[in-house]
Design a protein around this motif. Structure first.
Motif: not given
Ligand SMILES: Cc1cc2nc3c(=O)[nH]c(=O)nc-3n(C[C@H](O)[C@H](O)[C@H](O)COP(=O)(O)O)c2cc1C
Length: 179
Positions: A67-68, A70-72, A75-77, A133
């Motif tokens: 998940v981290k 993906t954000e890096k 990707g926005e959650f 991610g």
């Protein structure tokens, strides 16, 4: 006659399956997990080559790191969103990057696994939002995929903690019978 009844039960289940996004923490027993994976292996594959790989992850630290990553990767959650829905097990489907039908093979295996899971009372959610991610190089190292394989999908599995909402009404403009 027996066979017809069995087929109808399968058909009923097929219409009832819903995506589950809340799971109880208990682990799926290994024998059931193996049956779910076997269902995935029996999905159709392009030219029968079975060019897809199943990676089972139970390690929540690794899933959080996906998940981290993906954000890096952009990707926005929404805050508080848990993309894997705290499922006790996730299966990543990967296939060779160079294989023409890699996505299709992974998708067929995923659908078979989700239906098999449903038959055992296990909920599932097909998750593509985390693909950036999963494709991060440091995550790929930890996934120990076969050489040149790339993730094309993932599925969260677990016993449902809540029932899913009713299925949306089906579109009525998406079938054409040619004469
Ligand atoms: C290719 C694909 C990607 C999906 N990715 C996600 C995802 O990243 N996160 C998620 O919560 N659901 C994801 N879903 C689940 C869909 O949102 C879900 O199937 C849809 O809302 C219909 O609900 P149902 O499965 O209960 O019929 C995905 C489904 C498909 C087929």
């Amino acid at each position: 006659m027996q066979e017809v009844i069995a087929i109808n039960e399968f058909y009923d289940m097929l219409l009832k399956r819903r995506t589950i996004r809340a799971f109880r923490p208990e682990m799926i027993p290994d024998d059931i997990m193996n049956k779910i994976i076997t269902a995935g292996k029996y999905a159709p594959s392009a030219m029968g080559q079975q060019n897809r790989h199943f990676t089972v992850i139970k390690d929540q630290t690794l899933l959080n790191d996906v998940v981290k990553a993906t954000e890096k990767a952009g990707g926005e959650f929404v805050p508080g969103h848990t993309p894997f829905y705290s499922a006790p097990a996730v299966i990543i489907l990967s296939a060779p990057a160079s294989f023409k039908f890699n996505r299709e093979d992974c998708a067929c295996a995923i659908q078979n696994m989700m239906l098999a899971a449903c038959s055992f009372g296990i909920g599932s959610c097909y998750i593509c939002a985390v693909l950036p991610g999963l494709r991060d190089s440091s995550i790929m190292d930890r996934l120990k995929l076969p050489a040149n394989y790339v993730p094309y999908g993932s599925v969260s599995f677990g016993y449902p903690a809540a029932s899913a909402p009713e299925a949306k009404a089906r579109r009525t403009d998406d079938v054409t019978f040619l004469p």
